[in-house]
Write an enzyme that holds these catalytic residues in place. Structure first.
Site, PDB file in Angstrom:
ATOM      1  N   TRP A   1       0.917   7.552   2.704  1.00 28.63           N
ATOM      2  CA  TRP A   1      -0.014   8.353   3.553  1.00 28.63           C
ATOM      3  C   TRP A   1      -1.308   7.240   3.548  1.00 28.63           C
ATOM      4  CZ3 TRP A   1       1.961  10.811  -1.056  1.00 28.63           C
ATOM      5  CH2 TRP A   1       1.516  10.515  -2.101  1.00 28.63           C
TER       6      TRP A   1
ATOM      7  N   CYS B   1       0.124  -3.063  -2.060  1.00 29.42           N
ATOM      8  CA  CYS B   1       0.031  -1.818  -2.109  1.00 29.42           C
ATOM      9  C   CYS B   1      -0.912  -1.120  -3.098  1.00 29.42           C
ATOM     10  CB  CYS B   1       1.071  -0.789  -2.039  1.00 29.42           C
ATOM     11  SG  CYS B   1       1.075   0.831  -1.826  1.00 29.42           S
TER      12      CYS B   1
ATOM     13  N   ARG C   1       0.855   2.482  -5.624  1.00 34.60           N
ATOM     14  CA  ARG C   1       2.026   2.659  -6.193  1.00 34.60           C
ATOM     15  C   ARG C   1       2.218   3.357  -7.519  1.00 34.60           C
ATOM     16  NH1 ARG C   1       2.080  -3.776  -7.488  1.00 34.60           N
ATOM     17  NH2 ARG C   1      -0.075  -3.674  -6.580  1.00 34.60           N
TER      18      ARG C   1
ATOM     19  N   GLU D   1      -8.204   2.518   5.775  1.00 34.72           N
ATOM     20  CA  GLU D   1      -7.080   1.813   6.652  1.00 34.72           C
ATOM     21  C   GLU D   1      -7.730   2.252   8.199  1.00 34.72           C
ATOM     22  OE1 GLU D   1      -3.116   1.318   4.741  1.00 34.72           O
ATOM     23  OE2 GLU D   1      -3.890   3.255   4.024  1.00 34.72           O
TER      24      GLU D   1
END
Length: 403
Positions: A253, A81, A84, A258
């Protein structure tokens, strides 16, 4: 033989004599009490309680504070991720008391609505009952709470998301009928331990979607593209202090790449680069025209423009990368390392222009953490039946053998 509390504390200190679950519990509790600045005496009392619980049931029940902080640290430790930096602001919903698929589905709908928050996305995790040792846990079969169907056509083409084709066919086999469009939201499949899976259709009003437009190209709206506002992962197991939660959907979000680079751009997903490049008038027969790169940029511009225009939280890849590096330095100041999978952290667009591209990373697993679960239907007994939940539109509960 009944041990005194002093003897139990001595046994806990002797790590070689402890079962793995108690070792995991001890490691996490030490982390929790240290980072929360709680007294050592309180830690020792809590470890004795856990030891007694383990002797009775081969597991233990985590307090709400332990659960909440563990979920936050699991996000902090998540190697894949990039976002973070916000780990401490994660909203944790303790839903361990729910005991039926219907209750869990209602809680998931509530999660989607609360987390979407009218477009002002709030990072949220809903944690359901922990796995019982030696038994399967609660499972959501879908990889994300919101995903679009992929329909295989007679000529071999796919309408919708090819990544969800197998799950779509499974849902159809069990009685669900989509509209056959590019963006049909799949129903959720929830399976309680020792029970048949159940299908539930998400209410349309719970799923916020963003229609795609472009700041410069009016024709872009004619493509009829859209994407859901909330990315909520549902096929990962949360592990805190040796306790596994196989049903713990969570969301942050979107980073624009992506959607624009991966969901829309990948050849094995919506594969929209040729379509966009042709509408832009680019030569798609020559690699020298860099048509893929140029179309990729415009797809991402459209995603950012559309989400921003609709007031939906989204991050561009440059901002997300800068935030990750701030997180990196903040963690260093706190005396902690940042475990990271370089291939997952570096965005799939303009990678070398960002500091994360040049940062060496250590892909190590710290706990608490999230772990990807196996595809649930791969081990499903074909002779067992399947239940259609009562919330599936225009359907009565059905049973059907798995093929």
């Amino acid at each position: 033989m009944k041990l005194s509390n002093k003897q139990i504390r001595e046994r806990i200190e002797d790590a070689q004599s402890l079962p793995m679950l108690l070792l995991e519990a001890k490691d996490y509790l030490r982390l929790f009490y240290q980072e929360q600045s709680l007294p050592e005496a309180q830690l020792q009392e809590r470890l004795v309680e856990i030891y007694h619980d383990y002797r009775r049931s081969r597991t233990y029940w985590q307090t709400e504070d332990e659960l909440i902080y563990g979920a936050k640290v699991a996000w902090r430790n998540s190697m894949r991720c990039i976002g973070r930096i916000f780990w401490e602001s994660l909203r944790v919903r303790d839903l361990r008391h729910l005991t039926s698929a219907e209750e869990i589905f209602a809680a998931i709908v509530d999660h989607i609505q609360q987390a979407t928050n009218g477009g002002n996305i709030r990072s949220t995790i809903s944690i359901f009952a922990p796995d019982v040792p030696g038994q399967p846990g609660i499972r959501i079969w879908n990889p994300q709470l919101i995903r679009y169907a992929g329909y295989r056509q007679p000529n071999g083409t796919i309408v919708g998301d090819p990544a969800q084709m197998e799950l779509t066919e499974l849902c159809q086999h069990f009685g669900w009928q989509g509209r056959g469009t590019q963006f049909d939201v799949l129903p959720l499949i929830i399976q309680m331990p020792g029970q048949k899976p159940q299908l539930f259709e998400l209410p349309p009003e719970a799923v916020m979607e963003v229609s795609m437009t472009h700041p410069d190209y009016d024709w872009f709206a004619e493509l009829g593209l859209k994407w859901h506002a909330l990315p909520a992962v549902s096929d990962w197991r949360l592990e805190i202090g040796g306790i596994s939660y196989s049903c713990a959907p969570f969301n942050g979000w979107y980073m624009s790449a992506e959607i624009g680079a991966r969901n829309f751009g990948d050849v094995k997903r919506y594969n929209l680069l040729p379509t966009v490049a042709e509408r832009m008038g680019l030569n798609i027969r020559s690699k020298l025209s860099l048509w893929q790169d140029r179309a990729l940029i415009e797809l991402n511009r459209a995603v950012l423009h559309s989400f921003t225009t609709c007031g939906v939280t989204i991050a561009d890849h440059h901002t997300a990368s800068a935030q990750f590096m701030r997180h990196w330095h903040q963690e260093a100041e706190a005396g902690r390392m940042v475990p990271a999978d370089w291939g997952r952290i570096v965005p799939p667009l303009s990678a070398s222009t960002m500091e994360v591209f040049h940062q060496e990373m250590q892909n190590v697993c710290l706990k608490p953490n999230f772990f990807q679960l196996p595809v649930p239907w791969k081990g499903w007994n074909r002779k067992q039946s399947f239940s259609i939940g009562s919330t599936l539109n225009n359907s009565q509960p059905k049973q059907c053998p798995f093929h």
